[in-house]
Design a protein around this motif. Sequence first.
Motif, PDB file in Angstrom:
ATOM      1  N   ILE A  34       0.858  -1.182   0.000  1.00  0.00           N
ATOM      2  CA  ILE A  34       0.000   0.000   0.000  1.00  0.00           C
ATOM      3  C   ILE A  34       0.896   1.235   0.000  1.00  0.00           C
ATOM      4  CG2 ILE A  34      -1.793   1.256   1.250  1.00  0.00           C
ATOM      5  CD1 ILE A  34      -2.516  -1.431   2.604  1.00  0.00           C
ATOM      6  N   ILE A  35       0.684   2.120  -0.955  1.00  0.00           N
ATOM      7  CA  ILE A  35       1.571   3.279  -1.115  1.00  0.00           C
ATOM      8  C   ILE A  35       0.848   4.584  -0.787  1.00  0.00           C
ATOM      9  CG2 ILE A  35       2.984   4.595  -2.740  1.00  0.00           C
ATOM     10  CD1 ILE A  35       3.588   1.993  -4.192  1.00  0.00           C
ATOM     11  N   TRP A 109      -1.896 -13.039   5.519  1.00  0.00           N
ATOM     12  CA  TRP A 109      -0.959 -12.770   4.439  1.00  0.00           C
ATOM     13  C   TRP A 109      -0.268 -11.437   4.707  1.00  0.00           C
ATOM     14  CZ3 TRP A 109      -4.357 -13.963  -0.506  1.00  0.00           C
ATOM     15  CH2 TRP A 109      -4.690 -15.328  -0.500  1.00  0.00           C
ATOM     16  N   PRO A 110       0.982 -11.284   4.297  1.00  0.00           N
ATOM     17  CA  PRO A 110       1.753 -10.078   4.648  1.00  0.00           C
ATOM     18  C   PRO A 110       1.289  -8.818   3.919  1.00  0.00           C
ATOM     19  CG  PRO A 110       3.046 -11.528   3.236  1.00  0.00           C
ATOM     20  CD  PRO A 110       1.813 -12.285   3.590  1.00  0.00           C
ATOM     21  N   VAL A 111       1.350  -7.706   4.651  1.00  0.00           N
ATOM     22  CA  VAL A 111       0.998  -6.394   4.117  1.00  0.00           C
ATOM     23  C   VAL A 111       2.132  -5.426   4.436  1.00  0.00           C
ATOM     24  CG1 VAL A 111      -0.596  -4.436   4.284  1.00  0.00           C
ATOM     25  CG2 VAL A 111      -1.484  -6.791   4.385  1.00  0.00           C
ATOM     26  N   PHE A 112       2.518  -4.629   3.460  1.00  0.00           N
ATOM     27  CA  PHE A 112       3.557  -3.616   3.630  1.00  0.00           C
ATOM     28  C   PHE A 112       2.958  -2.267   3.235  1.00  0.00           C
ATOM     29  CE2 PHE A 112       7.279  -1.112   3.044  1.00  0.00           C
ATOM     30  CZ  PHE A 112       8.343  -1.732   3.682  1.00  0.00           C
ATOM     31  N   TRP A 146      -6.326   0.883  11.509  1.00  0.00           N
ATOM     32  CA  TRP A 146      -6.266  -0.378  12.243  1.00  0.00           C
ATOM     33  C   TRP A 146      -5.006  -1.182  11.898  1.00  0.00           C
ATOM     34  CZ3 TRP A 146      -6.172  -4.678   9.097  1.00  0.00           C
ATOM     35  CH2 TRP A 146      -6.627  -4.497   7.787  1.00  0.00           C
ATOM     36  N   LEU A 147      -4.386  -0.895  10.750  1.00  0.00           N
ATOM     37  CA  LEU A 147      -3.158  -1.608  10.379  1.00  0.00           C
ATOM     38  C   LEU A 147      -2.026  -1.379  11.373  1.00  0.00           C
ATOM     39  CD1 LEU A 147      -2.853  -1.141   6.495  1.00  0.00           C
ATOM     40  CD2 LEU A 147      -3.181  -3.303   7.730  1.00  0.00           C
ATOM     41  N   GLU A 148      -2.082  -0.264  12.104  1.00  0.00           N
ATOM     42  CA  GLU A 148      -1.014   0.069  13.050  1.00  0.00           C
ATOM     43  C   GLU A 148      -0.880  -0.973  14.157  1.00  0.00           C
ATOM     44  OE1 GLU A 148      -1.964   3.961  14.407  1.00  0.00           O
ATOM     45  OE2 GLU A 148      -1.633   4.914  12.448  1.00  0.00           O
ATOM     46  N   SER A 149      -1.950  -1.672  14.452  1.00  0.00           N
ATOM     47  CA  SER A 149      -1.914  -2.702  15.508  1.00  0.00           C
ATOM     48  C   SER A 149      -2.054  -4.108  14.947  1.00  0.00           C
ATOM     49  CB  SER A 149      -3.025  -2.441  16.532  1.00  0.00           C
ATOM     50  OG  SER A 149      -4.296  -2.429  15.904  1.00  0.00           O
ATOM     51  N   GLU A 150      -1.873  -4.233  13.644  1.00  0.00           N
ATOM     52  CA  GLU A 150      -2.008  -5.535  12.983  1.00  0.00           C
ATOM     53  C   GLU A 150      -0.650  -6.234  12.914  1.00  0.00           C
ATOM     54  OE1 GLU A 150      -4.039  -8.624  11.470  1.00  0.00           O
ATOM     55  OE2 GLU A 150      -5.013  -6.706  11.962  1.00  0.00           O
ATOM     56  N   ASP A 151      -0.574  -7.436  13.463  1.00  0.00           N
ATOM     57  CA  ASP A 151       0.695  -8.169  13.513  1.00  0.00           C
ATOM     58  C   ASP A 151       1.256  -8.465  12.123  1.00  0.00           C
ATOM     59  OD1 ASP A 151       0.638  -8.171  16.266  1.00  0.00           O
ATOM     60  OD2 ASP A 151      -0.266 -10.166  16.427  1.00  0.00           O
ATOM     61  N   GLY A 152       0.381  -8.693  11.161  1.00  0.00           N
ATOM     62  CA  GLY A 152       0.851  -9.064   9.829  1.00  0.00           C
ATOM     63  C   GLY A 152       1.213  -7.896   8.936  1.00  0.00           C
ATOM     64  N   ALA A 153       1.145  -6.674   9.473  1.00  0.00           N
ATOM     65  CA  ALA A 153       1.417  -5.490   8.661  1.00  0.00           C
ATOM     66  C   ALA A 153       2.739  -4.846   9.043  1.00  0.00           C
ATOM     67  CB  ALA A 153       0.285  -4.472   8.815  1.00  0.00           C
ATOM     68  N   THR A 154       3.498  -4.480   8.037  1.00  0.00           N
ATOM     69  CA  THR A 154       4.744  -3.734   8.227  1.00  0.00           C
ATOM     70  C   THR A 154       4.523  -2.315   7.717  1.00  0.00           C
ATOM     71  OG1 THR A 154       6.090  -5.725   7.912  1.00  0.00           O
ATOM     72  CG2 THR A 154       7.183  -3.593   7.614  1.00  0.00           C
ATOM     73  N   LEU A 155       4.706  -1.324   8.585  1.00  0.00           N
ATOM     74  CA  LEU A 155       4.536   0.075   8.198  1.00  0.00           C
ATOM     75  C   LEU A 155       5.896   0.740   8.078  1.00  0.00           C
ATOM     76  CD1 LEU A 155       1.677  -0.706   9.049  1.00  0.00           C
ATOM     77  CD2 LEU A 155       1.438   1.527  10.139  1.00  0.00           C
ATOM     78  N   VAL A 175      14.577  -2.186   3.769  1.00  0.00           N
ATOM     79  CA  VAL A 175      13.493  -2.764   4.565  1.00  0.00           C
ATOM     80  C   VAL A 175      12.516  -3.540   3.692  1.00  0.00           C
ATOM     81  CG1 VAL A 175      11.568  -2.254   6.122  1.00  0.00           C
ATOM     82  CG2 VAL A 175      13.697  -0.958   6.301  1.00  0.00           C
ATOM     83  N   PHE A 176      12.208  -3.015   2.514  1.00  0.00           N
ATOM     84  CA  PHE A 176      11.277  -3.703   1.621  1.00  0.00           C
ATOM     85  C   PHE A 176      11.881  -4.991   1.077  1.00  0.00           C
ATOM     86  CE2 PHE A 176       9.817  -4.523  -2.743  1.00  0.00           C
ATOM     87  CZ  PHE A 176       8.496  -4.834  -2.477  1.00  0.00           C
ATOM     88  N   VAL A 177      13.129  -4.937   0.657  1.00  0.00           N
ATOM     89  CA  VAL A 177      13.800  -6.133   0.150  1.00  0.00           C
ATOM     90  C   VAL A 177      13.840  -7.210   1.228  1.00  0.00           C
ATOM     91  CG1 VAL A 177      16.002  -7.069  -0.656  1.00  0.00           C
ATOM     92  CG2 VAL A 177      15.190  -4.880  -1.548  1.00  0.00           C
TER      93      VAL A 177
END
Length: 275
Positions: A34-35, A109-112, A146-155, A175-177
Motif C-alpha cells: 500500500i503506497i 498474508w503479509p501487508v507492507f 487499524w493496520l497500526e496494531s495488525e501483527d501481519g502489517a509492516t509500516l 526494509v522492503f527487500v
Amino acid sequence: MATDDTILNHMKMEIPVDEESLLLNPDSSVGLVIIDVVNGFCTVGSGNMVLISNHAHQVFVILLDSYHTFKKSFCPFLILQAPTKPNEQISKMVEESAWLAREFCDRKWPVFAFLDSHHPDVPEIPYPPHCIIGTQEAELVPALQWLESEDGATLMRKDCINGFVGAMEKDGSNVFVDWVKEKQIKVIVVVGICTDICVFDFVATVLSARNHSILPPLEDVIVYSRGCATYDLPLHVAKDIKGAQAHPQEMMHHVGLYMAKGRGAKVVSEVSFDP
C-alpha cells in the motif's frame, strides 16, 4: 472541438491497457503493498496537499500560513481553495485498499504499507511541504488506521517519492527487500496514490530490482487499477498558475497504468480470493 471525454477515449484506443482478473489462493505466496494512503493525500481538509474536488475539478490546497518557511519556488501547484467534496477516484482507491488490506490480514498474508513522511526543513522539490512527521497528514487514513496494531502489517515511513529508495537504510540494507525475502513473497499486489508518480516509480524500480536478482523470490508485480488513484489539475486551471503542469486525472491515471504495464507489471481490474 473535442471534449475531455473524447480525448480520453481516443488515448485509450491508441495506448490501451489490457487489464486482467486476479484470483488469489493460499498457495499464491502473495504480499500487499500500500503506497501513501495517508490523510495528507486522501482526506479532505486534512493535508497541506490534500486532493479535493472543487465543482468539476480537483485541486491542491496549499495552506501557506501553516508553513512560514514555505518557498513558492518549490511549488508548481499553488491554489488557495476550500474543499467541497471528496474526489470519486481517490475515494474508490481508499475503499479498495482498505478492503484488500482486510482480506489479506484475515488470511494472515503479509501487508507492507508506505507512509509518506517528511521533516519540515527538508524540501521535496518540486512539491510544497506536505505529510510532515508528527502531523495527521503523515498518518494512515481512518479506513486503514487499524493496520497500526495488525501483527501481519509492516509500516514504513518514507521521505521520498520512490518507496524502494525510501526503504534504504544507512547500513545499505533495504526494509522492503528484507520483507520480500523474509516472507518469501513471489507476487506483490500494489495499490495507492499517485498512480503515475509514487506508485509507478516504486513499481518500475521493483521490476528492475527483480530483473537484477535483488528481490528473490519475487516473480510478479501486479497493479490493481481500482486500488490506485492520482490527482487532477486541468489545463484551464494550470495555465493560470506560473510553473504549473497540467495533470488531467483520468488521463494520467491511465498513463501510469500503461507505463507500469510497459515496464513488465501486470495490471488487473478485479481481485478475488479462493477460497
